[in-house]
Design a protein around this motif. Structure first.
Motif, short mmCIF file in Angstrom:
data_model
loop_
_atom_site.label_atom_id
_atom_site.label_comp_id
_atom_site.label_asym_id
_atom_site.label_seq_id
_atom_site.Cartn_x
_atom_site.Cartn_y
_atom_site.Cartn_z
N ASN A 106 0.70 -1.24 0.14
CA ASN A 106 0.11 0.05 -0.09
C ASN A 106 0.92 1.22 -0.02
OD1 ASN A 106 -2.66 -1.31 0.45
ND2 ASN A 106 -1.66 -2.11 2.31
N VAL A 156 -4.20 5.55 2.13
CA VAL A 156 -3.89 4.51 1.00
C VAL A 156 -4.01 5.39 -0.58
CG1 VAL A 156 -4.58 2.48 -0.37
CG2 VAL A 156 -4.53 2.42 2.11
N VAL A 159 -2.83 0.78 -4.12
CA VAL A 159 -3.45 -0.38 -3.45
C VAL A 159 -2.26 -1.45 -3.21
CG1 VAL A 159 -5.45 -1.97 -3.49
CG2 VAL A 159 -5.66 0.34 -4.25
N ASP A 162 -2.97 -6.85 0.13
CA ASP A 162 -3.90 -7.15 1.09
C ASP A 162 -5.34 -6.47 0.86
OD1 ASP A 162 -3.04 -4.78 1.80
OD2 ASP A 162 -3.01 -4.89 3.78
N ARG A 163 -5.20 -5.17 0.27
CA ARG A 163 -6.69 -4.54 0.01
C ARG A 163 -6.96 -5.07 -1.44
NH1 ARG A 163 -7.69 0.07 3.20
NH2 ARG A 163 -6.17 0.26 4.99
N ALA A 167 -10.67 -6.76 -1.70
CA ALA A 167 -11.72 -5.92 -2.35
C ALA A 167 -12.12 -6.87 -3.49
CB ALA A 167 -11.32 -4.75 -2.92
#
Length: 252
Positions: A106, A156, A159, A162-163, A167
């Protein structure tokens, strides 16, 4: 001018900045015909070196609306709609900067401190979310420190793994590498966390660990960043950056 055209003068050993150019160039290896979008001096030199040597299919741009050759000569028009098509289909590989980056990639280029009342306002999010979710994005960080490599980014912008996973937007999301003035990093650590992939000669793992604000995956034996060939060194010094601007960005 090609590698064969460059003067065969005796060569001094590579500098830290030249290892960084090599490490950035390697980000585009085996990419094929994609738009290289380097942001910053050393990434730009790396992209040009890659195209001159092992990645001849790379597409270079003037940063606005034209595709250009190695000498900057315009080779074609790149209208915004075509640029967007390349971005959203994974056909561009950006190398961005980062004011902060965490263990999962991130990235923050927007503000330092709480978003509602930041201590410092930076560039803003810009195109970082679209870049990171739609095409490969690598990062160049000229001064490796715990202020940049942080446990958690303040906001953030780009990206991380983890994100993107949370998502469900992983189809084109890929962060091939992070290059700093100390070494090269990828995201093959536990849970797609950051791992030390190579050290620039003259740097040891303890220096990297001390300059990183989170627990970094480090193997017992870490290789060194590959040596530039004689031809690559001559291209960097005599053709790509004869003014030595690389050494102003990375000293040592």
């Amino acid at each position: 001018m090609t590698t064969a055209d460059v003067t065969r003068a005796p060569l001094l050993p590579p500098t830290r900045a030249e290892y960084c150019v090599i490490a950035c160039a390697e980000a585009w290896r085996d990419n094929g015909e994609v738009l290289a979008s380097p942001m910053g001096l050393i990434p730009s030199f790396g992209a040009r070196l890659a195209k001159r040597t092992f990645a001849p299919d790379l597409l270079l741009t003037d940063g606005e609306a034209m595709l250009v050759g190695l000498d900057g000569t315009v080779e074609g028009w790149l209208p915004y709609r075509r640029h967007l098509t390349m971005v959203t289909g994974g056909r561009r590989h950006v190398m961005m900067g980062a004011s902060q980056i965490d263990r999962f990639g991130n990235q923050n280029i927007s503000c330092i401190g709480d978003w509602a009342r930041p201590a410092r306002q930076l560039l803003g999010v810009r195109g970082a979310p679209v870049n990171t979710l739609n095409n490969p994005v690598s990062y160049w960080i000229p001064k490796h420190s715990a202020r940049v490599f942080v446990e958690r980014v303040d906001m953030v912008s780009g990206v991380g793994y983890d994100r993107a996973e949370a998502a469900g937007v992983t189809r084109y999301h890929r962060l091939p590498r992070v290059v700093s003035d100390l070494g090269v990093f990828d995201f093959t650590g536990p849970g797609r966390s950051m791992r030390l992939a190579s050290l620039h000669p003259g740097v040891d793992a303890g220096q990297v660990r001390a300059a990183t604000g989170f627990e970094l995956a480090i193997a017992d034996e870490v290789p060194y960043t590959r040596e530039p060939t004689a031809g690559e060194l001559r291209l960097i010094r005599q053709v790509i950056d004869p003014q030595g601007l690389r050494d102003r960005e990375v000293r040592g």
